[in-house]
Write a protein that holds these residues in place. Structure first.
Motif, PDB file in Angstrom:
ATOM      1  N   HIS A  71       0.844  -1.204   0.000  1.00  0.00           N
ATOM      2  CA  HIS A  71       0.000   0.000   0.000  1.00  0.00           C
ATOM      3  C   HIS A  71       0.877   1.252   0.000  1.00  0.00           C
ATOM      4  O   HIS A  71       0.612   2.208  -0.746  1.00  0.00           O
ATOM      5  N   LEU A  72       1.910   1.241   0.842  1.00  0.00           N
ATOM      6  CA  LEU A  72       2.816   2.381   0.919  1.00  0.00           C
ATOM      7  C   LEU A  72       3.495   2.636  -0.430  1.00  0.00           C
ATOM      8  O   LEU A  72       3.637   3.786  -0.850  1.00  0.00           O
ATOM      9  N   PHE A  73       3.890   1.572  -1.114  1.00  0.00           N
ATOM     10  CA  PHE A  73       4.464   1.726  -2.451  1.00  0.00           C
ATOM     11  C   PHE A  73       3.480   2.463  -3.365  1.00  0.00           C
ATOM     12  O   PHE A  73       3.854   3.406  -4.061  1.00  0.00           O
ATOM     13  N   GLY A  74       2.228   2.032  -3.364  1.00  0.00           N
ATOM     14  CA  GLY A  74       1.219   2.684  -4.207  1.00  0.00           C
ATOM     15  C   GLY A  74       1.052   4.144  -3.871  1.00  0.00           C
ATOM     16  O   GLY A  74       0.891   4.987  -4.764  1.00  0.00           O
ATOM     17  N   VAL A  83      -1.714  -2.734  -4.691  1.00  0.00           N
ATOM     18  CA  VAL A  83      -1.040  -1.567  -5.282  1.00  0.00           C
ATOM     19  C   VAL A  83      -2.094  -0.542  -5.688  1.00  0.00           C
ATOM     20  O   VAL A  83      -1.956   0.659  -5.417  1.00  0.00           O
ATOM     21  N   SER A  84      -3.170  -1.004  -6.320  1.00  0.00           N
ATOM     22  CA  SER A  84      -4.243  -0.096  -6.737  1.00  0.00           C
ATOM     23  C   SER A  84      -4.868   0.623  -5.554  1.00  0.00           C
ATOM     24  O   SER A  84      -5.190   1.813  -5.644  1.00  0.00           O
ATOM     25  N   LEU A  93      -5.392   5.644  -2.322  1.00  0.00           N
ATOM     26  CA  LEU A  93      -5.176   6.308  -1.033  1.00  0.00           C
ATOM     27  C   LEU A  93      -4.289   7.537  -1.147  1.00  0.00           C
ATOM     28  O   LEU A  93      -4.367   8.440  -0.315  1.00  0.00           O
ATOM     29  N   ALA A  94      -3.451   7.579  -2.167  1.00  0.00           N
ATOM     30  CA  ALA A  94      -2.499   8.679  -2.329  1.00  0.00           C
ATOM     31  C   ALA A  94      -3.182  10.050  -2.380  1.00  0.00           C
ATOM     32  O   ALA A  94      -2.566  11.055  -2.027  1.00  0.00           O
ATOM     33  N   PRO A 137       2.970   9.802   3.204  1.00  0.00           N
ATOM     34  CA  PRO A 137       3.824   8.987   4.070  1.00  0.00           C
ATOM     35  C   PRO A 137       4.541   9.858   5.087  1.00  0.00           C
ATOM     36  O   PRO A 137       4.903  11.004   4.799  1.00  0.00           O
ATOM     37  N   LYS A 138       4.740   9.340   6.292  1.00  0.00           N
ATOM     38  CA  LYS A 138       5.535  10.026   7.295  1.00  0.00           C
ATOM     39  C   LYS A 138       6.996   9.926   6.902  1.00  0.00           C
ATOM     40  O   LYS A 138       7.442   8.903   6.403  1.00  0.00           O
ATOM     41  N   VAL A 139       7.739  10.964   7.180  1.00  0.00           N
ATOM     42  CA  VAL A 139       9.179  10.950   6.936  1.00  0.00           C
ATOM     43  C   VAL A 139       9.847  10.558   8.235  1.00  0.00           C
ATOM     44  O   VAL A 139       9.583  11.140   9.283  1.00  0.00           O
TER      45      VAL A 139
END
Length: 76
Positions: free
Chosen positions: A27-30, A61-62, A67-68, A73-75
């Motif tokens: 999910h994070l990759f997407g 992935v979709s 979600l994007a 994402p947190k750094v």
């Protein structure tokens, strides 16, 4: 970025995920790469195929791509 490069990143994120967090990393990759994927009209199925992970993860992935629009994402 090419589909093969994205596939390699996805594989790295999947393999490097702590136990039980592989799907979360997909999910994070997407989320992280949604703009590259969308700008180039890449298909999640093609990226997952290039990664060599189970093809059923294209759905995950979709989900990340969708979600994007709503999360960052947190750094760390």
């Amino acid at each position: 970025m090419t589909e093969n490069e994205l596939g390699a990143i996805l594989r790295e994120m999947y393999d490097g995920a702590p136990g039980g967090y592989q799907v979360a990393n997909i999910h994070l990759f997407g989320i992280k790469y949604a703009s590259d994927i969308l700008e180039n009209n890449y298909k999640a199925t093609d990226i997952v195929r290039a990664s060599g992970i189970n093809s059923s993860y294209a759905t995950e992935v979709s989900k990340g791509i969708k979600l994007a629009k709503y999360v960052e994402p947190k750094v760390r």
